[in-house]
Structures are given as C-alpha cells and as structure tokens.
Scaffold this motif. Structure first.
Motif, PDB file in Angstrom:
ATOM      1  N   ILE A 159      -7.358  -5.462  -0.193  1.00 48.18           N
ATOM      2  CA  ILE A 159      -7.068  -4.291  -1.016  1.00 48.18           C
ATOM      3  C   ILE A 159      -8.271  -3.361  -1.131  1.00 48.18           C
ATOM      4  N   ASP A 211      -2.715  -5.914   2.649  1.00 51.73           N
ATOM      5  CA  ASP A 211      -3.235  -5.293   1.438  1.00 51.73           C
ATOM      6  C   ASP A 211      -4.070  -4.059   1.724  1.00 51.73           C
ATOM      7  N   GLY A 266      -1.785  -2.818  -1.207  1.00 47.32           N
ATOM      8  CA  GLY A 266      -2.132  -3.985  -2.009  1.00 47.32           C
ATOM      9  C   GLY A 266      -1.234  -4.048  -3.225  1.00 47.32           C
TER      10      GLY A 266
END
Length: 413
Positions: free
Chosen positions: A178, A303, A307
C-alpha cells in the motif's frame, strides 16, 4: 519452495524471445503473479525488500472467497491451500453491549461459488511459493531508480540492498504494498486517493474455541472486536480510534469489558490474548487507490494499485484474482521488439478488464468502514437496531456479483 536467488541470476534464466519482467514485492500479489508466469514457462525476476526470515512471520488472518480458486488451482496449490485453511460457514454479529444480534449462514450465500476460508498470511504465502515450481526470490532488495528510454527501449532499473545491480527489463510490476515506493518512482510521485478512518487495531492470535466454522464481530461504541477462524487458531482484530495504541492493550481490554453487559467467551478469549501478546501487530485502517495502473512499461498490482480496508474481507482475494488476470494477459505478450506494441496493448486490456472489479470491491470496503468505525453511543444503538433486521446477505451482495460474473479472460495459448 523459496530459493534465495540474486536478481541478475534470475534474469539470466529468461529465454531470448520472452519478455523480461521484474516483479517488485514477494507478498501475496507478487508471488502469485511470479509463480503463475513461471508455470507458463516464463522467467520473471522477483525481489522483496524484507529479509528472508520475515517470510516466517504469521502476519495476520485472511478471509478468502472462491475468486482465488482458479489461480490457486492453476498454480497446483489448491489442495494445499484447502488443507492449510479453515472453512467457515456462519457469521455472528454482537450488539454494542455484547449480546448476540443474529447469526447468519454464509454457506447458503456463497456455496454456489465455492468455499469461504480463513488462513493466516504466512500459510498462504507458503502455499503460493510451495507449488510445483521453485519460487526464486532476491530478498533484501529494492528498486532505487528507473531510467526510461523511448517507447521501444528496455527499462534500466537500479537495485539497492544486499546485492546492488542494474538490470534491463521490458516490464516492471510494482506489487510492493500500500505504501509502494516503486509506485512513487514509476508514477512520478503522483498522489493516491486515500481514505483514513482515523482508526487502527491490533491483530492477535488466540487458541481456537469449539466453533471453528464461525466468524464473529462485535461493533461497540468506539471499538470493534472481530474473531475469525483459521486452521488451529482464532485470528482477532481489536480496533478503535488510533489513540487506543497510546493507551495500550491492557487499557483497551479493560475498556471493552466495562462497556459490555455480556462478555462472550470468544471475546474474552481474544481480549486476553491481546493483553498477553508482548508485541501485537498494529494495523492502521487506511486505504489507497491509484489513479491509474499502467504507466509506460510498468503496471501496479495488489495493494500498490488498490490497498484495501479489511472491512469487507476481500482485499487479498482481489490481489490474487488480479495477479491471475494479469498473468493471463502477459502470457499472450511478446515484449522484445518487434512485439513491444503487443505488450502495451495487453497491459491496457488488463487494466480495462480488472480495474472496475477491484474498484467495486474497494467501494464496498469503504462503505462498510463508515458503518463500523464509529464513536457514538446513539449511533451504536441505532446500528444494533438495523443489524437485527439486516442480514449479511445485504453487505455481501456486491461481492456476490463479482463471484457470479468472473473476469473475462483471454484463453491461454
């Protein structure tokens, strides 16, 4: 089986007529993609910023729906996954005071598509890496710079870490999470759309109870306790406004117990596990959504592309599905000149096919977060009233649509 292999050595295995692909991040999405490509006869380079021993960490629990089955079966990992995971077929929601509001069958909603299973992240990575092809990874390695030439030229990539190197590749797949640093390099620091709930929570592991087929959640006034079965354990998420981290696990557990009129045995079990854990994993409830996935000869995956908040239990499943869809498109591509334009077209087709599905699931997780991450007694009471009459079927309906209409894939050659 994971085999530590320098990036340059991995690249040397690529055949002259195949695209040279660098996969950044040996998490769920990156490992799935690399292993699928290897099963298809390709030789991608897979790198990971963490050291090899970090793979042994159990991490957190995952709930996976049947959208992962085609990818795992194609990898030859399906049977191992089912052995290492726990099927659960019911979902229970508790009131903000601890009483049971309702218990809904999950099996009746999802059985037509496949199982709903719980697994810890470490076990899933073992399944992905332990399939029939060797999983070569260069650990302790990151991308420090990317030099682009004209559209037909290879990308020059500088790798930093345990074995610094310079590679020429035809495609970079950023699957490094992320907070992807590779995304920042490839997308020139372009900001991502992000929702910050202001909440976070600890992930802990507790002994299993007598009902391994049951997932349960308690939504309180400023706290959330969820317990989800995996094989031989309960994975728990215990969350609230981010200030709970400063107060510490013991204060949080005491606050939750004081707020409940009835303390269910399972809730008591995971609260005790939280207090007993010397270093519980902390998960901030923040998501991310990139504005575009494809940029030149690079693509975001997992991600790094989107995410997820964990509220819908769908992020890992979408990461695996996306890796499968991307692998299927890439096995039709020939990246070396004169086939370079074909690779560009395959990447564009991948984003057109998969991004709407990921966005739909992402939106669902965001909507559920607005319901779950609340600090208000009147809202908690109102939520209890609503949940007495609204089954999990309503929350899962957008996800059921994704399961009912799988991705439209090009047929393998």
């Amino acid at each position: 089986m994971i085999v530590e292999t320098p990036a340059a050595d991995q690249l040397d295995r690529a055949d002259p007529g195949e695209p040279r692909i660098l996969v950044v991040g040996a998490g769920i999405a990156g490992t799935t993609l690399a292993q699928l490509l290897r099963r298809a006869g390709r030789h991608p380079v897979l790198i990971e910023r963490h050291d090899a021993d970090a793979h042994a960490d159990r991490g957190y629990m995952l709930a996976l729906m049947s959208m992962v089955d085609p990818a795992l079966d194609e990898l030859g990992a399906g049977a191992d996954y089912r052995r290492r995971s726990q099927r659960f077929d019911r979902y229970r929601i508790h009131s903000h005071r601890g009483r049971v509001l309702r218990t809904d069958p999950i099996a009746g909603l999802l059985d037509r598509y496949g199982d709903y299973r719980g697994i810890d992240r470490g076990a899933l990575l073992d399944c992905l890496a332990g399939a029939t092809v060797t999983c070569e990874v260069a650990h302790g390695t990151t991308v420090s710079a990317v030099e682009r030439g004209d559209d037909a030229a290879p990308l020059r990539v500088c790798l930093a870490g345990a074995r610094p190197a310079e590679l020429e590749v035809d495609l970079i797949v950023a699957a490094d999470g992320i907070g992807s640093t590779t995304r920042g390099l490839l997308h020139d620091g372009e900001p991502v759309d992000s929702v910050d709930t202001g909440w976070g929570g600890w992930v802990v592991w507790a002994r299993p109870d007598a009902d391994p087929g049951l997932g349960s959640e308690l939504w309180g006034d400023g706290f959330l306790v969820g317990a989800y079965p995996v094989l031989g354990a309960l994975g728990a998420f215990l969350g609230g406004p981010r200030a709970i981290r400063d107060a510490g696990p013991a204060a949080y557990a005491e606050r939750v117990r004081r707020a409940l009129r009835v303390v269910p045995e399972r809730i008591d079990r995971v609260l005790t596990a939280l207090v007993d854990d010397p270093d519980p994993f902390w998960w901030p409830l923040v998501d991310a959504r990139a504005g575009s996935w494809v940029r030149g000869r690079s693509v975001l995956l997992g991600d790094a592309a989107a995410g997820f908040l964990p509220t819908a239990g769908i992020g890992a499943g979408m990461a695996i599905e996306s890796a499968w869809v991307l692998a299927r498109h890439l096995t039709h591509a020939h990246a070396h000149a004169p086939g370079a334009a074909d690779l560009d077209g395959r990447l564009a087709a991948y984003e057109r096919a998969q991004r709407p599905r990921v966005t739909a699931a992402h939106d669902t997780s965001r909507r559920l977060a607005t319901l779950m991450c609340r600090t208000s007694l009147p809202l908690a009471v109102a939520r209890d009233v609503v949940m007495r009459f609204v089954s999990i079927d309503l929350a899962l309906r957008p996800i059921q649509q994704l399961l009912a209409h799988p991705p439209d894939l090009p047929a393998p050659r």
